[in-house]
Design a protein around this motif. Structure first.
Motif, mmCIF file in Angstrom:
data_model
loop_
_atom_site.group_PDB
_atom_site.id
_atom_site.type_symbol
_atom_site.label_atom_id
_atom_site.label_comp_id
_atom_site.label_asym_id
_atom_site.label_seq_id
_atom_site.Cartn_x
_atom_site.Cartn_y
_atom_site.Cartn_z
ATOM 1 N N ILE A 119 0.827 -1.204 0.000
ATOM 2 C CA ILE A 119 0.000 0.000 0.000
ATOM 3 C C ILE A 119 0.862 1.254 0.000
ATOM 4 C CG2 ILE A 119 -1.879 -1.165 1.226
ATOM 5 C CD1 ILE A 119 -1.029 0.514 3.724
ATOM 6 N N VAL A 120 0.294 2.325 -0.537
ATOM 7 C CA VAL A 120 0.892 3.662 -0.479
ATOM 8 C C VAL A 120 -0.231 4.618 -0.119
ATOM 9 C CG1 VAL A 120 1.896 5.543 -1.835
ATOM 10 C CG2 VAL A 120 2.776 3.233 -2.099
ATOM 11 N N ARG A 121 0.074 5.578 0.724
ATOM 12 C CA ARG A 121 -0.913 6.597 1.097
ATOM 13 C C ARG A 121 -0.408 7.960 0.642
ATOM 14 N NH1 ARG A 121 -4.564 4.262 4.761
ATOM 15 N NH2 ARG A 121 -3.833 2.260 5.581
ATOM 16 N N THR A 122 -1.284 8.727 -0.066
ATOM 17 C CA THR A 122 -0.829 10.006 -0.641
ATOM 18 C C THR A 122 -1.800 11.180 -0.456
ATOM 19 O OG1 THR A 122 -1.795 9.406 -2.788
ATOM 20 C CG2 THR A 122 0.522 8.835 -2.434
ATOM 21 N N PRO A 123 -2.488 11.373 0.635
ATOM 22 C CA PRO A 123 -2.564 10.561 1.847
ATOM 23 C C PRO A 123 -3.627 9.464 1.772
ATOM 24 C CG PRO A 123 -3.748 12.587 2.183
ATOM 25 C CD PRO A 123 -3.177 12.665 0.794
ATOM 26 N N GLY A 124 -4.446 9.421 0.693
ATOM 27 C CA GLY A 124 -5.454 8.377 0.573
ATOM 28 C C GLY A 124 -4.827 7.028 0.267
ATOM 29 N N LEU A 125 -5.548 5.947 0.565
ATOM 30 C CA LEU A 125 -5.053 4.585 0.378
ATOM 31 C C LEU A 125 -5.000 4.222 -1.103
ATOM 32 C CD1 LEU A 125 -4.338 1.754 1.582
ATOM 33 C CD2 LEU A 125 -6.805 1.291 1.588
ATOM 34 N N GLN A 126 -3.875 3.617 -1.521
ATOM 35 C CA GLN A 126 -3.714 3.134 -2.889
ATOM 36 C C GLN A 126 -2.965 1.801 -2.887
ATOM 37 O OE1 GLN A 126 -2.097 5.979 -5.762
ATOM 38 N NE2 GLN A 126 -2.665 7.658 -4.421
ATOM 39 N N PHE A 127 -3.190 1.016 -3.932
ATOM 40 C CA PHE A 127 -2.416 -0.205 -4.176
ATOM 41 C C PHE A 127 -1.652 0.006 -5.477
ATOM 42 C CE2 PHE A 127 -5.770 -1.637 -1.391
ATOM 43 C CZ PHE A 127 -5.175 -2.612 -0.599
ATOM 44 N N PRO A 128 -0.455 0.596 -5.423
ATOM 45 C CA PRO A 128 0.259 0.971 -6.654
ATOM 46 C C PRO A 128 0.581 -0.210 -7.559
ATOM 47 C CG PRO A 128 1.703 1.123 -4.743
ATOM 48 C CD PRO A 128 0.319 0.915 -4.215
ATOM 49 N N ASN A 129 0.813 -1.393 -6.962
ATOM 50 C CA ASN A 129 1.115 -2.584 -7.755
ATOM 51 C C ASN A 129 -0.047 -3.566 -7.754
ATOM 52 O OD1 ASN A 129 3.836 -1.693 -8.197
ATOM 53 N ND2 ASN A 129 4.280 -2.299 -6.092
ATOM 54 N N GLY A 130 -1.212 -3.098 -7.320
ATOM 55 C CA GLY A 130 -2.391 -3.944 -7.261
ATOM 56 C C GLY A 130 -2.257 -5.042 -6.215
ATOM 57 N N PHE A 131 -3.213 -5.949 -6.218
ATOM 58 C CA PHE A 131 -3.137 -7.153 -5.389
ATOM 59 C C PHE A 131 -3.638 -8.301 -6.250
ATOM 60 C CE2 PHE A 131 -5.059 -9.913 -1.938
ATOM 61 C CZ PHE A 131 -3.829 -10.447 -1.545
ATOM 62 N N HIS A 132 -2.716 -9.131 -6.724
ATOM 63 C CA HIS A 132 -3.017 -10.178 -7.691
ATOM 64 C C HIS A 132 -3.191 -11.519 -6.992
ATOM 65 C CE1 HIS A 132 -1.709 -7.557 -11.118
ATOM 66 N NE2 HIS A 132 -1.036 -6.992 -10.128
ATOM 67 N N ILE A 133 -4.277 -12.221 -7.330
ATOM 68 C CA ILE A 133 -4.536 -13.530 -6.745
ATOM 69 C C ILE A 133 -4.873 -14.540 -7.838
ATOM 70 C CG2 ILE A 133 -5.458 -12.483 -4.626
ATOM 71 C CD1 ILE A 133 -8.269 -13.488 -5.636
ATOM 72 N N SER A 134 -4.771 -15.798 -7.471
ATOM 73 C CA SER A 134 -5.253 -16.889 -8.324
ATOM 74 C C SER A 134 -6.438 -17.510 -7.593
ATOM 75 C CB SER A 134 -4.142 -17.935 -8.531
ATOM 76 O OG SER A 134 -4.632 -19.048 -9.245
ATOM 77 N N LEU A 135 -7.605 -17.477 -8.231
ATOM 78 C CA LEU A 135 -8.851 -17.922 -7.610
ATOM 79 C C LEU A 135 -9.342 -19.204 -8.261
ATOM 80 C CD1 LEU A 135 -11.083 -16.651 -5.552
ATOM 81 C CD2 LEU A 135 -12.293 -16.063 -7.668
ATOM 82 N N SER A 136 -9.837 -20.131 -7.448
ATOM 83 C CA SER A 136 -10.395 -21.381 -8.006
ATOM 84 C C SER A 136 -11.551 -21.867 -7.148
ATOM 85 C CB SER A 136 -9.316 -22.465 -8.077
ATOM 86 O OG SER A 136 -8.796 -22.752 -6.792
#
Length: 486
Positions: free
Chosen positions: A463-480
């Motif tokens: 996470i990065v805050r600027t000042p709001g919350l961000q996911f600069p590199n996202g959050f990647h998952i594998s779902l099944s």
């Protein structure tokens, strides 16, 4: 000639010195809270917007609350929980004091009123609900409650559950899914359909694309120059508003026999002879609802997924709660009922703990309507006040080990509404009217997720805050699917 130049220079120096003194020492009929006004005009804006990767109290606030020096293991205050500063050219009192925060929310309309910097007003519109007061604000609030009130949400449960199942099924067929973008799209499509009957599959215009440009510059340094995030944000708003206005005009030309969405409701209000609603207020309201309902919830859901990935015991208890709901049914595949939703005790604890640590809203702004004395200090009339929720939510005096993710801390605690120590959804008369809608979306999505799917975190999640919350590199998952054939 030289004496004249010398005199002019001396006068300029005196005037500049006087102006600088006035900037650093503002007038006050009393004692201002301690603090610094920063650089002339710029104030401390750059430090406020500086990116940071901490989940703790924002460095801008933390460094001003106390010094970093330790002496005999005692933390000495630098300014204390209430301090003054200047942001985007405006004098501001920052409050991390729970008593002052509560006082501010309770005195809405009497001693304080809702206020946001002019840059925010440009972004959300001059007639946005956050900038309106008194009867007009209550009128719009009642309009929104017509859409997001309990009776409407009960009818909406099947749609939310269907959308969750459709998108989860879609993601399970992908090699990898980025959760922030994907949940944002899911919630936007659902909300836009409910608000304005917008169907992304049938529309030739991409409404959400304009909102994405808008969001990227929402909490950025307010420099309106081509190429900056703020400029792109304003352009995104302009295009989105143009599309909304076109849709409203189309609906006027082809009215529906029965009210089917919020646009119909707005049109009915506009056509009433005694209405106080205007087209610009209605469009600004629509814009804010579309933004708030999907951006904040998608951030919370992405963080929730990360917490579940990092805390297997939490995932275990959450799964057990939702599987128990299905086991109690006569027909396992029947849809969620309102009573089942209201029974999700641990889920609501989980949601509260998620939004407590998410601190999606870094500041809630008000303006003092008159000089106000509080704990020996004076808040001058006309000054802005910024309530800082992260400083309250991460206060070790109120929350044991505040940076730890611990949904069990909410056991036996009311998870509805706001309090002195919990303001993730605001407080006072401006407590977020979309809170229940957010909880419905999160709870139902989590129900569909943990009962039918398993997943693995692949990459991202920082996470990065600027000042709001961000996911600069996202959050990647594998779902099944859980019951998928191997």
């Amino acid at each position: 000639m030289f004496p004249a130049i010398f005199c002019i220079a001396a006068i300029l120096v005196i005037n500049i010195t006087h102006w600088l003194y006035k900037w650093w020492n503002p007038d006050c009929n009393g004692v201002l809270p301690p603090g610094s006004m920063g650089w002339p005009l710029l104030g401390e804006t750059l430090h406020f917007f500086a990116p940071n990767t901490s989940s703790d109290i924002p460095p801008f606030v933390k460094e001003r609350i106390h010094s970093n020096h330790m002496m005999s293991l005692v933390l000495f205050f630098r300014y204390g929980p209430i301090f003054k500063t200047s942001l985007v050219g405006r004098p501001v009192i920052v409050s991390t004091d729970a008593d002052l925060n509560y006082f501010i929310f309770q005195q809405e309309g009497q001693l304080f009123e809702s206020w946001y910097p002019s840059t925010f007003v440009e972004i959300f519109g001059r007639q946005n609900v956050g900038s309106l007061h008194g009867f007009m604000y209550k009128y719009l609030k009642n309009m929104v409650l017509n859409l997001f009130g309990p009776e409407s949400l009960k009818k909406m449960l099947p749609d939310v559950e269907q959308a969750s199942n459709i998108y989860l099924k879609r993601w399970s067929s992908q090699t990898m899914t980025e959760m922030k973008e994907s949940t944002s799209k899911m919630i936007f499509d659902l909300t836009a359909k409910k608000l304005i009957s917008y169907d992304v599959e049938k529309s030739s215009d991409n409404l959400r694309k304009n909102f994405k440009a808008f969001i990227k510059g929402l909490i950025s340094f307010p420099l309106n120059i081509p190429g900056t995030a703020y400029h792109k944000c304003l352009q995104g708003r302009k295009k989105a508003m143009k599309m909304l206005k076109s849709m409203l005009q189309e609906r006027r030309e082809r009215p529906r026999k029965f009210q089917s969405d919020f646009f119909d409701y707005v049109l009915e209000e506009l056509q009433r002879q005694d209405t106080i609603l205007t087209e610009s207020i209605g469009l600004d309201l629509m814009f804010v609802l579309l933004f708030a309902s999907h951006e904040t919830t998608s951030l919370a859901l992405t963080l929730a997924m990360k917490f579940l990935s990092d805390h297997p015991l939490v995932l275990k208890e959450l799964t057990e709660e939702h599987e128990a709901i299905i086991k109690k049914r006569e027909i396992p595949d029947s849809g969620l009922t309102w009573n089942e939703y209201k029974s999700m005790k641990f889920t609501f604890q989980f949601i509260n703990e998620t939004v407590r640590l998410a601190n999606i809203v870094p500041g809630i702004f008000r303006k003092a309507l008159k000089d106000i004395k509080f704990k020996g200090h004076t808040i001058p009339a006309g000054w802005a006040v910024m309530v800082c929720p992260p400083a309250v939510h991460l206060n070790p005096a109120k929350y044991s080990n505040p940076l730890d993710f611990n949904p069990w801390r909410w056991e036996g605690v009311d998870t509805n509404g706001a309090s002195r120590n919990f303001m993730a959804f605001g407080g006072g008369m401006r407590f977020c009217v979309g809170t229940d809608f957010t909880k419905v979306q999160m709870a139902i999505f989590l129900h569909c997720l943990v009962t039918k799917y398993k997943w693995q975190a692949i990459k991202g999640g920082d996470i990065v805050r600027t000042p709001g919350l961000q996911f600069p590199n996202g959050f990647h998952i594998s779902l099944s699917e859980k019951n998928a054939q191997k």
